[in-house]
Design a protein around this motif. Structure first.
Motif, PDB file in Angstrom:
ATOM      1  N   GLY A 130       0.794  -1.222   0.000  1.00 12.05           N
ATOM      2  CA  GLY A 130       0.000   0.000   0.000  1.00 12.05           C
ATOM      3  C   GLY A 130       0.823   1.267   0.000  1.00 12.05           C
ATOM      4  O   GLY A 130       0.273   2.374  -0.004  1.00 12.05           O
ATOM      5  N   ARG A 131       2.158   1.132  -0.023  1.00 12.09           N
ATOM      6  CA  ARG A 131       3.068   2.288  -0.012  1.00 12.09           C
ATOM      7  C   ARG A 131       4.173   2.093  -1.045  1.00 12.09           C
ATOM      8  O   ARG A 131       5.311   2.501  -0.816  1.00 12.09           O
ATOM      9  CB  ARG A 131       3.703   2.448   1.375  1.00 12.09           C
ATOM     10  CG  ARG A 131       2.723   2.580   2.539  1.00 12.09           C
ATOM     11  CD  ARG A 131       3.477   2.422   3.854  1.00 12.09           C
ATOM     12  NE  ARG A 131       2.601   2.376   5.010  1.00 12.09           N
ATOM     13  CZ  ARG A 131       2.467   3.355   5.897  1.00 12.09           C
ATOM     14  NH1 ARG A 131       3.155   4.465   5.743  1.00 12.09           N
ATOM     15  NH2 ARG A 131       1.658   3.235   6.923  1.00 12.09           N
ATOM     16  N   VAL A 132       3.858   1.489  -2.155  1.00 11.12           N
ATOM     17  CA  VAL A 132       4.910   1.187  -3.133  1.00 11.12           C
ATOM     18  C   VAL A 132       5.482   2.453  -3.758  1.00 11.12           C
ATOM     19  O   VAL A 132       6.619   2.459  -4.231  1.00 11.12           O
ATOM     20  CB  VAL A 132       4.402   0.226  -4.233  1.00 11.12           C
ATOM     21  CG1 VAL A 132       4.102  -1.141  -3.642  1.00 11.12           C
ATOM     22  CG2 VAL A 132       3.195   0.801  -4.954  1.00 11.12           C
ATOM     23  N   VAL A 133       4.695   3.525  -3.778  1.00 10.43           N
ATOM     24  CA  VAL A 133       5.182   4.824  -4.241  1.00 10.43           C
ATOM     25  C   VAL A 133       5.478   5.666  -3.010  1.00 10.43           C
ATOM     26  O   VAL A 133       4.590   5.886  -2.179  1.00 10.43           O
ATOM     27  CB  VAL A 133       4.157   5.531  -5.138  1.00 10.43           C
ATOM     28  CG1 VAL A 133       4.678   6.912  -5.570  1.00 10.43           C
ATOM     29  CG2 VAL A 133       3.827   4.676  -6.354  1.00 10.43           C
ATOM     30  N   PRO A 134       6.713   6.134  -2.833  1.00 12.49           N
ATOM     31  CA  PRO A 134       7.044   6.910  -1.632  1.00 12.49           C
ATOM     32  C   PRO A 134       6.108   8.097  -1.430  1.00 12.49           C
ATOM     33  O   PRO A 134       5.751   8.802  -2.379  1.00 12.49           O
ATOM     34  CB  PRO A 134       8.484   7.377  -1.904  1.00 12.49           C
ATOM     35  CG  PRO A 134       9.046   6.349  -2.822  1.00 12.49           C
ATOM     36  CD  PRO A 134       7.899   5.938  -3.696  1.00 12.49           C
ATOM     37  N   GLY A 135       5.675   8.278  -0.182  1.00 17.98           N
ATOM     38  CA  GLY A 135       4.834   9.408   0.159  1.00 17.98           C
ATOM     39  C   GLY A 135       3.378   9.254  -0.213  1.00 17.98           C
ATOM     40  O   GLY A 135       2.633  10.233  -0.243  1.00 17.98           O
ATOM     41  N   THR A 136       2.946   8.011  -0.490  1.00 20.26           N
ATOM     42  CA  THR A 136       1.553   7.789  -0.883  1.00 20.26           C
ATOM     43  C   THR A 136       0.944   6.653  -0.088  1.00 20.26           C
ATOM     44  O   THR A 136       1.634   5.794   0.457  1.00 20.26           O
ATOM     45  CB  THR A 136       1.433   7.431  -2.379  1.00 20.26           C
ATOM     46  OG1 THR A 136       2.044   6.146  -2.609  1.00 20.26           O
ATOM     47  CG2 THR A 136       2.092   8.473  -3.260  1.00 20.26           C
ATOM     48  N   ARG A 137      -0.371   6.666  -0.061  1.00 20.26           N
ATOM     49  CA  ARG A 137      -1.167   5.502   0.343  1.00 20.26           C
ATOM     50  C   ARG A 137      -1.981   5.130  -0.878  1.00 20.26           C
ATOM     51  O   ARG A 137      -2.814   5.893  -1.339  1.00 20.26           O
ATOM     52  CB  ARG A 137      -2.066   5.861   1.527  1.00 20.26           C
ATOM     53  CG  ARG A 137      -1.303   6.185   2.792  1.00 20.26           C
ATOM     54  CD  ARG A 137      -2.205   6.612   3.926  1.00 20.26           C
ATOM     55  NE  ARG A 137      -2.844   7.898   3.658  1.00 20.26           N
ATOM     56  CZ  ARG A 137      -3.523   8.596   4.553  1.00 20.26           C
ATOM     57  NH1 ARG A 137      -3.661   8.130   5.782  1.00 20.26           N
ATOM     58  NH2 ARG A 137      -4.073   9.742   4.234  1.00 20.26           N
ATOM     59  N   THR A 138      -1.732   3.949  -1.410  1.00 20.63           N
ATOM     60  CA  THR A 138      -2.295   3.604  -2.710  1.00 20.63           C
ATOM     61  C   THR A 138      -2.716   2.150  -2.754  1.00 20.63           C
ATOM     62  O   THR A 138      -2.245   1.320  -1.967  1.00 20.63           O
ATOM     63  CB  THR A 138      -1.267   3.880  -3.827  1.00 20.63           C
ATOM     64  OG1 THR A 138      -1.800   3.443  -5.075  1.00 20.63           O
ATOM     65  CG2 THR A 138       0.038   3.146  -3.567  1.00 20.63           C
ATOM     66  N   ASP A 139      -3.604   1.841  -3.700  1.00 23.29           N
ATOM     67  CA  ASP A 139      -4.028   0.462  -3.919  1.00 23.29           C
ATOM     68  C   ASP A 139      -3.118  -0.268  -4.898  1.00 23.29           C
ATOM     69  O   ASP A 139      -3.379  -1.435  -5.218  1.00 23.29           O
ATOM     70  CB  ASP A 139      -5.470   0.431  -4.452  1.00 23.29           C
ATOM     71  CG  ASP A 139      -6.477   0.924  -3.419  1.00 23.29           C
ATOM     72  OD1 ASP A 139      -6.212   0.763  -2.220  1.00 23.29           O
ATOM     73  OD2 ASP A 139      -7.536   1.466  -3.827  1.00 23.29           O
ATOM     74  N   LEU A 140      -2.094   0.389  -5.379  1.00 27.87           N
ATOM     75  CA  LEU A 140      -1.177  -0.284  -6.299  1.00 27.87           C
ATOM     76  C   LEU A 140      -0.562  -1.499  -5.614  1.00 27.87           C
ATOM     77  O   LEU A 140      -0.022  -1.393  -4.515  1.00 27.87           O
ATOM     78  CB  LEU A 140      -0.072   0.667  -6.742  1.00 27.87           C
ATOM     79  CG  LEU A 140      -0.482   1.832  -7.648  1.00 27.87           C
ATOM     80  CD1 LEU A 140       0.713   2.759  -7.866  1.00 27.87           C
ATOM     81  CD2 LEU A 140      -0.997   1.310  -8.987  1.00 27.87           C
ATOM     82  N   PRO A 141      -0.608  -2.669  -6.253  1.00 30.50           N
ATOM     83  CA  PRO A 141      -0.077  -3.877  -5.612  1.00 30.50           C
ATOM     84  C   PRO A 141       1.437  -3.939  -5.700  1.00 30.50           C
ATOM     85  O   PRO A 141       2.065  -3.315  -6.568  1.00 30.50           O
ATOM     86  CB  PRO A 141      -0.710  -5.012  -6.437  1.00 30.50           C
ATOM     87  CG  PRO A 141      -0.855  -4.407  -7.807  1.00 30.50           C
ATOM     88  CD  PRO A 141      -1.208  -2.953  -7.576  1.00 30.50           C
ATOM     89  N   GLN A 142       2.022  -4.688  -4.801  1.00 30.65           N
ATOM     90  CA  GLN A 142       3.444  -4.991  -4.904  1.00 30.65           C
ATOM     91  C   GLN A 142       3.650  -5.981  -6.048  1.00 30.65           C
ATOM     92  O   GLN A 142       2.903  -6.946  -6.190  1.00 30.65           O
ATOM     93  CB  GLN A 142       3.958  -5.575  -3.595  1.00 30.65           C
ATOM     94  CG  GLN A 142       3.990  -4.571  -2.451  1.00 30.65           C
ATOM     95  CD  GLN A 142       4.480  -5.183  -1.154  1.00 30.65           C
ATOM     96  OE1 GLN A 142       3.982  -6.221  -0.730  1.00 30.65           O
ATOM     97  NE2 GLN A 142       5.437  -4.533  -0.509  1.00 30.65           N
ATOM     98  N   LEU A 143       4.669  -5.723  -6.876  1.00 29.43           N
ATOM     99  CA  LEU A 143       4.903  -6.534  -8.062  1.00 29.43           C
ATOM    100  C   LEU A 143       6.243  -7.247  -7.976  1.00 29.43           C
ATOM    101  O   LEU A 143       7.298  -6.590  -7.973  1.00 29.43           O
ATOM    102  CB  LEU A 143       4.881  -5.654  -9.319  1.00 29.43           C
ATOM    103  CG  LEU A 143       3.573  -4.919  -9.621  1.00 29.43           C
ATOM    104  CD1 LEU A 143       3.746  -4.040 -10.855  1.00 29.43           C
ATOM    105  CD2 LEU A 143       2.437  -5.903  -9.815  1.00 29.43           C
ATOM    106  N   PRO A 144       6.255  -8.573  -7.908  1.00 30.01           N
ATOM    107  CA  PRO A 144       7.520  -9.301  -7.874  1.00 30.01           C
ATOM    108  C   PRO A 144       8.419  -8.984  -9.066  1.00 30.01           C
ATOM    109  O   PRO A 144       9.652  -9.002  -8.935  1.00 30.01           O
ATOM    110  CB  PRO A 144       7.081 -10.774  -7.880  1.00 30.01           C
ATOM    111  CG  PRO A 144       5.699 -10.745  -7.285  1.00 30.01           C
ATOM    112  CD  PRO A 144       5.090  -9.454  -7.746  1.00 30.01           C
ATOM    113  N   ALA A 145       7.826  -8.677 -10.212  1.00 31.99           N
ATOM    114  CA  ALA A 145       8.634  -8.369 -11.393  1.00 31.99           C
ATOM    115  C   ALA A 145       9.487  -7.123 -11.175  1.00 31.99           C
ATOM    116  O   ALA A 145      10.610  -7.026 -11.705  1.00 31.99           O
ATOM    117  CB  ALA A 145       7.733  -8.178 -12.615  1.00 31.99           C
ATOM    118  N   MET A 146       8.994  -6.165 -10.395  1.00 29.25           N
ATOM    119  CA  MET A 146       9.765  -4.959 -10.117  1.00 29.25           C
ATOM    120  C   MET A 146      10.924  -5.247  -9.173  1.00 29.25           C
ATOM    121  O   MET A 146      11.949  -4.563  -9.211  1.00 29.25           O
ATOM    122  CB  MET A 146       8.863  -3.871  -9.544  1.00 29.25           C
ATOM    123  CG  MET A 146       7.873  -3.309 -10.543  1.00 29.25           C
ATOM    124  SD  MET A 146       7.090  -1.775 -10.003  1.00 29.25           S
ATOM    125  CE  MET A 146       8.467  -0.626 -10.092  1.00 29.25           C
TER     126      MET A 146
END
Length: 219
Positions: A130-146
Motif C-alpha cells: 500500500g506504499r509502493v510509491v514513496p509518500g503515498t497511500r495507494t491500492d497499487l499492488p506490490q509486483l515481484p517483477a519490479m
C-alpha cells in the motif's frame, strides 16, 4: 557545531529508520552540525496529518522548516542548504570541477542505483504494502517483477561503479562527499538482497567496509 538563530534553521522533520532521513543525519555528522529534530511516526501515517501535510504535500521525510515558514523537502536539497550555511568540510565540492564531478556521481548513484533498489525494496517488503510509491497511500499492488528488475538494473550500475572505486578512495575521487552518503544506502539495500557485492565487486566492497567504520555510518 550548533546552528545559531541567524542561520534561520528551525526544525528537521525526520523518521529514524528511513534511508533518506539517515542520509541527512549522516551529512550532519560529517559536517559536525546540530539541527533540532522532530520525529514523525511515518509508519502510523503521521506525515499525512496536519500541519505536516500542508507543510510538505509530497508526504516524505525528511524536510526542513525555516523560521520564516519556508519548507525544504528532499534530502539532497536539505543538505545543499546546510552546506551553504557551513561550507566546510565541503561535501558538494569547492571548485567548479569538484562540484560538477560530485553532482555527476551523486546523480548516477541516485538514478541508476538508489531508485531501482528502492522500488525493489518497496515491492518486496510487506511493510510497504500500500506504499509502493514513496509518500503515498495507494491500492497499487506490490509486483515481484519490479523486485527482479530492480536488482537487474542495480547490477548494471554496480558493474560501472566498481572500476571507479577500484581506483579511488571515495565515490567521486579522493575526498568524501554527498555521493558517498547516497551510495552507502544503495549498498546497504543491495546487501539485504544478498546480491553478492563482496564476491562480485571488490572495489565497492572495500569502499563500503571502510565507509561503514566512519562515525556518521551509525547516525
Amino acid at each position: 557545531m550548533n546552528l545559531s538563530a541567524e542561520c534561520i534553521v528551525l526544525k528537521l522533520y525526520d523518521f529514524g529508520p528511513a534511508a533518506n532521513s539517515k542520509r541527512v543525519r549522516m551529512f550532519l555528522v560529517e559536517k559536525n552540525m546540530d539541527v533540532p529534530i522532530v520525529e514523525l511516526n511515518v509508519r502510523d501515517d503521521e506525515q499525512f496529518k496536519e500541519p505536516y501535510t500542508s507543510m510538505n504535500p509530497f508526504h516524505c521525510v525528511p524536510f526542513l522548516e525555516l523560521d520564516d515558514g519556508t519548507v525544504i523537502a528532499e534530502s539532497i536539497s536539505v543538505c545543499r542548504y546546510l552546506e551553504e550555511l557551513q561550507p566546510e568540510p565541503s561535501m558538494f565540492g569547492r571548485t567548479a570541477v569538484e562540484r560538477a564531478t560530485i553532482d555527476m556521481w551523486n546523480r548516477r548513484v541516485e538514478l541508476d542505483g538508489f531508485m531501482p533498489i528502492l522500488h525493489a525494496t518497496r515491492n518486496q517488503v510487506p511493510l510497504f504494502a500500500g506504499r509502493v510509491v514513496p509518500g503515498t497511500r495507494t491500492d497499487l499492488p506490490q509486483l515481484p517483477a519490479m523486485v527482479e528488475r530492480g536488482q537487474e538494473m542495480l547490477h548494471i550500475f554496480l558493474q560501472r561503479l566498481d572500476p571507479q572505486l577500484a581506483g579511488n578512495q571515495f565515490v567521486a575521487g579522493d575526498e568524501v562527499s554527498i555521493a558517498d552518503i547516497t551510495c552507502f544506502f544503495v549498498i546497504n539495500m543491495a546487501n539485504r538482497f544478498e546480491m553478492g557485492v563482496q564476491e562480485r565487486y571488490p572495489g565497492i566492497h572495500r569502499w563500503h567496509s571502510e565507509f561503514s567504520e566512519r562515525p556518521s555510518a551509525s547516525a
